[in-house]
Structures are given as structure tokens and as C-alpha cells.
Design an enzyme around this catalytic site. Structure first.
Site, PDB file in Angstrom:
ATOM      1  N   ALA A  20       1.826   1.068  -7.758  1.00 29.48           N
ATOM      2  CA  ALA A  20       2.788   1.265  -8.851  1.00 29.48           C
ATOM      3  C   ALA A  20       2.880   0.087  -9.808  1.00 29.48           C
ATOM      4  O   ALA A  20       3.727   0.093 -10.697  1.00 29.48           O
ATOM      5  CB  ALA A  20       4.172   1.559  -8.259  1.00 29.48           C
ATOM      6  N   TYR A 162     -17.296   6.152  -5.466  1.00 27.66           N
ATOM      7  CA  TYR A 162     -16.016   6.563  -6.059  1.00 27.66           C
ATOM      8  C   TYR A 162     -15.897   8.090  -6.080  1.00 27.66           C
ATOM      9  O   TYR A 162     -14.906   8.661  -5.635  1.00 27.66           O
ATOM     10  CB  TYR A 162     -15.897   5.997  -7.486  1.00 27.66           C
ATOM     11  CG  TYR A 162     -14.594   6.344  -8.186  1.00 27.66           C
ATOM     12  CD1 TYR A 162     -13.441   5.606  -7.934  1.00 27.66           C
ATOM     13  CD2 TYR A 162     -14.520   7.399  -9.093  1.00 27.66           C
ATOM     14  CE1 TYR A 162     -12.243   5.923  -8.569  1.00 27.66           C
ATOM     15  CE2 TYR A 162     -13.334   7.716  -9.733  1.00 27.66           C
ATOM     16  CZ  TYR A 162     -12.191   6.967  -9.477  1.00 27.66           C
ATOM     17  OH  TYR A 162     -11.011   7.281 -10.101  1.00 27.66           O
ATOM     18  N   LYS A 166     -13.269  10.552  -3.992  1.00 31.16           N
ATOM     19  CA  LYS A 166     -12.321  11.464  -4.648  1.00 31.16           C
ATOM     20  C   LYS A 166     -12.608  12.924  -4.258  1.00 31.16           C
ATOM     21  O   LYS A 166     -11.679  13.725  -4.145  1.00 31.16           O
ATOM     22  CB  LYS A 166     -12.370  11.280  -6.168  1.00 31.16           C
ATOM     23  CG  LYS A 166     -11.875   9.898  -6.637  1.00 31.16           C
ATOM     24  CD  LYS A 166     -10.420   9.662  -6.302  1.00 31.16           C
ATOM     25  CE  LYS A 166      -9.878   8.383  -6.946  1.00 31.16           C
ATOM     26  NZ  LYS A 166      -8.456   8.153  -6.670  1.00 31.16           N
TER      27      LYS A 166
END
Ligand code: NAI
Length: 258
Positions: A20, A162, A166
Site C-alpha cells: 500500500a 512475471y 500472474k
């Protein structure tokens, strides 16, 4: 009957956002707070979030920061414990967002970097979602939003670890949705295209931004706020019959990938 827009209201709910401290995670923490949720912001350096937490509190929102490294399995449950005790309520929404990128040809990808990608994007997201699911199932409701990528839906050069991480997260979303529906926990994923954050700088540095832009039918990169509509839908009662969905947010990019 309540106005349909009231179903997007998150008042009384609590959300945990991983990763965050920047980009999509930081933006979404603000969005979820504005929609009424109490928010716990998780980041490896929680002290970096002090100013954001102060800003959110000054606006009347309930917010806290908790230290969270998703690659450290021993620290995940304590981070949830801390988030729930600081907010004073159980978490209803996980925005499972912490992630890292690695742009390199398959043949040259290094062992260390491949480990970093899978440990963060797949194993880290798995463990965060598992902790969320255990807690949400115990109180019979919850929404988990996994942040996947259009790279997990279609092949893209130099994105082997990557993209595979995903794609794994998308598959995990489907299996979790299947197993958790009867427990009141919905699990969905967002598959963003190229969103303008620090992560995007990797493409700029390699001079491949122009080529990417040409393949986006809307002819612009995304902004973190382009994810807001889908996030609020999946987080709220408005999305109450949705589970196992994977929503591309990419200006049409996966339609013209190659
Ligand atoms: P970003 O680099 O600004 O944000 C990633 C955040 O994850 C950072 O705050 C970072 O500190 C945090 N993080 C990394 N490793 C962590 C760990 N071990 N524990 C806790 N936090 C950790 O980039 P962005 O774009 O905001 O990325 C957010 C998510 O969106 C990522 O999962 C990324 O893969 C995904 N995404 C981003 C796209 C883009 O074009 N920007 C496209 C598709 C997906």
C-alpha cells in the site's frame, strides 16, 4: 427499496491492502476509505505510511499501517492480527496487491530474480489470500480481490516469470472461488494492462513504452483510478453474486496483444 448505488457503499466494512505504500495499492487504500471502509495499509516499511494514515484520519476515515512482507510466511498472520486489532473489527475485503516485476528474456532470467517474482507475486499472494480466507470463512463473509495482470492472460515477451506468476494467481483465483463460495467468501481478480505507476518505469527505461502504446486500442496508458470501478464492484454488495471473475482493465490491450 434501497437505491442501487447504495450497494457500493463500504461503510462499516474493513479492508486490508497489501503493497500500500505506492502506485495502485496506495491509490486504492484512499478509494476504499472514501467509499466508507476502515483501511489497514500493509507495507514492508510501515513507517513510510505514517503521513498517508494521518491524511486519511484527518479526513475522518479509520486507517492504520501495519508492517507486512508477503515473502515472510511467519509474519503474515501477525500482520492480520495487528490490522484487525488496530481497526477494532474483522477484515471484510483483501486487496491482494503486493507485487514485483522483472523484464528480461527467458534465457537470461536469473535464479534470484525468478525466486523474487514467484515468492512475492504467487506464494506471497497465496499466503495472504489463505490467511484472509481462514478469517473470512470464520465469520461467514468476505471479498478477496487478487491483483493479477493482463500478462497472466496472454503471452508477452520478456515477461516469463512475471507472466507465469500472474497466470498462476488467476488459476488460484478460480480454485479459491470454487472452494470458498459455500463459506460466503468471494474471490475475484483484476487483470490490469499498463498502469502508470513506478512499475511502468521499467518499460520506460527499456524504451519499449511506445511499442506498447501502439497495441492499446484506447491509445493511452491506464491510471490507478481506472481500477476504481471494478474494485468497488468486487469489494461491495454490488458484486455479491460475482466470484471467480477475472476482469481485464487494459483499454482493450489483450484484444490486440501481438
Ligand atoms: P508499485 O511498484 O508501485 O507497487 C507494488 C507495491 O508492492 C509496492 O508498494 C511494493 O513496496 C510492494 N511490495 C513489493 N514486494 C512486497 C513484499 N514482499 N511485501 C509487501 N509489499 C511488497 O507498482 P503497481 O503498479 O502499483 O503494482 C501493484 C500491483 O499491480 C502489482 O501486483 C503489479 O504486478 C500489478 N500490476 C501492475 C500493472 C502496472 O502496469 N502498473 C499492470 C498489471 C498488474
Amino acid at each position: 427499496m434501497n437505491h442501487p448505488m447504495s450497494r457500493f457503499d463500504l461503510s462499516g466494512k474493513a479492508a486490508f491492502i497489501s503493497g500500500a505504500s505506492s502506485g495502485i495499492g496506495l491509490h486504492t487504500a484512499r478509494t476504499l476509505a472514501q467509499a466508507g471502509a476502515a483501511v489497514a495499509l500493509g507495507a514492508r516499511r510501515a513507517d513510510r505510511l505514517d503521513a498517508v494514515v494521518a491524511e486519511l484520519r484527518a479526513q475522518g476515515h479509520t486507517a492504520c499501517a501495519v508492517p507486512l512482507d508477503v515473502t515472510d510466511p511467519a509474519r503474515i498472520a501477525p500482520a492480520w492480527q495487528e490490522a484487525e486489532s488496530q481497526l477494532g473489527q474483522p477484515i471484510d475485503i483483501l486487496f491482494n496487491n503486493a507485487g514485483v516485476i522483472y523484464v528480461e528474456r527467458f534465457i537470461s532470467q536469473s535464479h534470484d530474480e525468478v525466486s523474487r517474482i514467484f515468492d512475492t507475486n504467487l506464494k506471497g499472494a497465496f499466503l495472504m489470500a489463505q490467511e484472509a480466507a481462514r478469517r473470512m470463512a470464520a465469520h461467514g463473509s468476505g471479498s478477496i480481490i487478487n491483483i493479477a495482470s493482463s500478462s497472466g492472460l496472454r503471452a508477452g515477451g520478456q515477461m516469463s516469470s512475471y507472466g507465469a506468476s500472474k497466470a498462476g494467481l488467476i488459476h488460484l483465483t478460480h480454485i479459491m472461488a470454487l472452494e470458498l463460495a459455500s463459506k460466503g467468501v468471494r474471490v475475484n481478480a483484476l487483470a490490469p494492462g499498463n498502469i502508470l505507476t513506478d512499475m511502468q518505469a521499467e518499460f520506460a527505461e527499456r524504451g519499449i513504452e511506445e511499442g506498447i502504446l501502439k497495441r492499446i486500442p484506447m491509445r493511452r496508458f491506464g491510471e490507478p483510478s481506472d481500477l476504481d470501478g471494478a474494485t468497488l464492484l468486487l469489494a461491495s454488495e454490488a458484486g455479491r453474486y460475482m466470484t471467480g471473475a477475472v476482469i481485464p482493465i487494459d483499454g482493450g490491450q489483450i484484444l490486440s496483444w501481438m
